[in-house]
Design an enzyme around this catalytic site. Structure first.
Site, short mmCIF file in Angstrom:
data_model
loop_
_atom_site.label_atom_id
_atom_site.label_comp_id
_atom_site.label_asym_id
_atom_site.label_seq_id
_atom_site.Cartn_x
_atom_site.Cartn_y
_atom_site.Cartn_z
N CYS A 1 52.10 4.69 -3.60
CA CYS A 1 51.96 5.98 -2.93
C CYS A 1 52.94 6.11 -1.77
CB CYS A 1 50.53 6.11 -2.41
SG CYS A 1 50.17 4.88 -1.17
N CYS B 1 44.22 0.37 -6.28
CA CYS B 1 44.85 1.42 -7.10
C CYS B 1 45.72 0.86 -8.22
CB CYS B 1 45.71 2.30 -6.21
SG CYS B 1 47.03 1.33 -5.45
N ASP C 1 48.72 -0.44 -7.78
CA ASP C 1 50.14 -0.33 -7.46
C ASP C 1 50.73 -1.71 -7.13
OD1 ASP C 1 50.10 2.36 -7.87
OD2 ASP C 1 49.76 2.87 -5.77
N CYS D 1 46.84 0.35 1.70
CA CYS D 1 48.18 0.40 1.12
C CYS D 1 49.17 -0.32 2.03
CB CYS D 1 48.65 1.83 0.94
SG CYS D 1 47.45 2.87 0.11
FE1 FES Z 1 48.33 2.56 -4.30
FE2 FES Z 1 48.61 3.37 -1.82
S1 FES Z 1 47.42 4.28 -3.36
S2 FES Z 1 49.44 1.62 -2.72
#
Ligand code: FES
Length: 123
Positions: A58, A33, A35, A102
């Site tokens: 998230c 993602c 992140d 995640c």
């Molecule tokens: Fe990006 Fe969970 S969707 S860390």
């Protein structure tokens, strides 16, 4: 879809922030993602005396960051290195399977912060 514990840590995350001049920093990105999570540690007498995190991610990523800081605090480096994503997920009352990637971030970021400390410490 999230457990009560996940929602609790997501809405009231523990140990958020940065440590000034940390002894170790671990940074990981989630390739799925994009992140990013940072974990900062202060080490005293081979123990994690302080730990903080900054996570752009998230609810699962924030809750697992928060939980790992609680689990790792005051542990020896060896004990902290043994913390796995399943330990974190278990303490959070489980994570939806689609969110397990995640939860990898937290365990990996902690391990990287410890490796960073070990690399920098005077031999
Ligand atoms: Fe990006 Fe969970 S969707 S860390």
């Amino acid at each position: 879809m999230y457990s009560k514990e996940v929602m609790e840590h997501f809405t009231h995350p523990r140990n958020v922030g940065e440590i000034e001049k940390p002894d170790g920093v671990g940074k990981v990105g989630n390739p799925v993602c994009g992140d990013i999570m940072h974990i900062y540690i202060r080490v005293r007498d081979n123990r994690i005396a302080d730990i903080k995190f900054r996570t752009m991610g998230c609810a699962a990523a924030i809750a697992t960051s928060s939980m790992i800081t609680e689990l790792a605090k005051n542990k020896t480096l060896e004990e902290a290195k043994r913390l796995t994503r399943s330990d974190i997920a278990e303490r959070l009352g489980g994570l939806p399977p689609v969110k397990m990637h995640c939860s990898n971030l937290a365990a990996d970021a902690l391990r990287k912060a410890i490796e960073d400390y070990e690399r920098k410490k005077p031999k």
